[in-house]
Design an enzyme around this catalytic site. Structure first.
Site, PDB file in Angstrom:
ATOM      1  CD  GLU A  11     -17.820  30.822   7.646  1.00 41.22           C
ATOM      2  OE1 GLU A  11     -17.013  31.719   7.962  1.00 41.22           O
ATOM      3  OE2 GLU A  11     -19.030  30.914   7.867  1.00 41.22           O
ATOM      4  CE1 TYR A  14     -16.325  32.842  12.495  1.00 45.22           C
ATOM      5  CE2 TYR A  14     -15.060  32.476  10.481  1.00 45.22           C
ATOM      6  CZ  TYR A  14     -16.250  32.769  11.114  1.00 45.22           C
ATOM      7  OH  TYR A  14     -17.368  32.963  10.374  1.00 45.22           O
ATOM      8  CG  ASP A  32     -17.208  37.034  13.320  1.00 50.21           C
ATOM      9  OD1 ASP A  32     -17.869  37.121  14.359  1.00 50.21           O
ATOM     10  OD2 ASP A  32     -17.560  37.571  12.262  1.00 50.21           O
TER      11      ASP A  32
END
Length: 392
Positions: free
Chosen positions: A88, A171, A189
């Site tokens: 991520e 996020y 996102d």
DNA sequence: TAGCCGTGGCA
DNA sequence: TTGCCAAGGCT
């Protein structure tokens, strides 16, 4: 209709077949999905069923999920939180294709958060070189060390605690909670913003529409499988609901989408952009005994913490770069476009004395090992120009 | 809160 | 060649 259903059922018997090549696999998945959809249509042909958006998307995801190194298959047990977190961070504003080799390199070299926390800063920064947004690498180390020092080496399982970690924003905290811990979280996102703004034909322009998009995403996020749902939205956004030419005809959400017949590519609406400013600066190639002088840039700001050639390229955009620096012999010029400005960088051959005027804490680096220095791309371009001169 | 912070692929 | 854009976060 009966014949179609029989054909669909016989085709489903071959669902376990996995072609060897990626393209064939993609075509096969596509075929399998349509066969499944066709069979479903035959079965329900006279019944109007109001299937939730999340259910449609998850069914599509079960057939179409991309096979990515940091993922576990749809519906299976959660993947390693360390790998989810690392992916991520790397994927922030960065394409899947760019991340893959870096993810492989990092997980091979630092397979656990403990190993990463114990790594040398310089090794991590050099390994990150070329991926961009170098604050991510600094925060990556800070986060790994916070996990070890403050959480016993275990990632917190909820959004709120994740959010306190360095480099983990709204996020990323939601994505880790949903994907690695199967929590219900609203994951928004860039892909989700695009898909949702089309789905609901949101006329408000980004970024002011962000709260509205979050609320709308909340309304379609399921109570279970929120992680798969988030990844499905991202897969949909990157393969079908693409920015320029969305493939609405094969979209599983076409019948729900308010934008599909109204110029979907024009969503999300965006505020007008301003022109990129131009900057210019000088970089110095200072050579001695087959070695060249490198410096370490200040920890914060432009290319913060990265190795570089001595230069007049300032850390803060507000200050003025010394574009007309006349010391040393001109040796070339490169152009590099950053997110927020366009840089023309003149290269000059300096002497150790001029180099000391610019930086006193440099290191002499063997020229034939420059590729291992971990230079950010703008200075890697400088190295390429100078190496070509040497070989000529 | 809006500016800052990389890079590479694509049209 | 140029601009746009990609799984954002920090200050």
């Amino acid at each position: 209709m009966q014949r179609v259903r029989c054909r669909a059922q016989s085709l489903k018997r071959y669902a376990h077949v996995r072609p060897a090549h990626a393209l064939e696999q993609r075509i096969w998945r596509e075929l399998a999905f349509h066969v499944s959809a066709l069979a479903h249509l035959c079965h329900k042909r006279s019944v109007s069923v109001d299937i939730p958006i999340s259910a449609k998307l998850l069914r599509w995801y079960d057939a179409h999920a991309r096979d990515l190194p940091w993922r576990s298959p749809p519906g299976s047990s959660p993947p390693d939180p360390y790998r989810v977190w690392l992916s991520e961070i790397m994927l922030q504003q960065t394409t899947v294709g760019a991340v893959k080799p870096y993810f492989a390199k990092f997980t091979a070299r630092w397979p656990t958060v403990d190993r990463l926390a114990a790594a040398d800063d310089a090794d991590v920064m050099a390994a990150w070189a070329g991926l961009g947004y170098y604050a991510r690498a600094r925060n990556l180390l800070a986060c790994a060390r916070a996990i070890v020092a403050g959480h016993g080496g275990v990632f917190p399982a909820n959004e709120g605690d994740l959010r306190t970690l360095p480099g983990v924003g709204t996020y990323t905290a939601a994505a880790i909670a949903a994907i690695a811990f199967h929590q219900r979280a609203v994951v928004v996102d860039g892909n989700v913003e695009r898909v949702v703004s089309r789905l609901f034909a949101v006329e408000t322009a980004l970024p002011s529409s962000k709260p509205e998009l979050w609320r709308l995403t909340d309304t379609v996020t399921p109570e279970t499988r929120a992680g798969d749902f988030a990844q499905a939205m991202m897969d949909l956004g990157s393969t079908i609901c693409t920015p320029r030419h969305p493939s609405c005809l094969i979209c599983p959400l076409q019948t729900d989408c308010l934008a599909t017949r109204n110029d979907p590519a024009s969503y999300p609406r965006r505020a007008a952009k301003v022109a990129k400013p131009e900057r210019s600066a000088t970089a110095f190639w200072i050579e001695r005994d087959g070695q060249v002088l490198l410096i370490r840039r200040p920890q914060s700001g432009l290319l913060g913490g990265m190795r570089a050639f001595p230069s007049t390229l300032e850390t803060k955009a507000a200050s003025v770069d010394q574009a007309s620096f006349h010391q040393g012999e001109p040796a070339g010029e490169i152009v590099h476009v950053f997110t927020h400005f366009r840089l023309t960088l003149s290269i000059r051959i300096g002497t150790p004395e001029t180099g000391c005027n610019i930086s006193t804490d440099g290191e002499w680096w063997p020229i034939d090992l420059l590729e291992e220095a971990g230079l950010p791309s703008v200075f890697a371009k400088v190295a390429t120009v100078m190496m070509e001169k040497v070989t000529i």
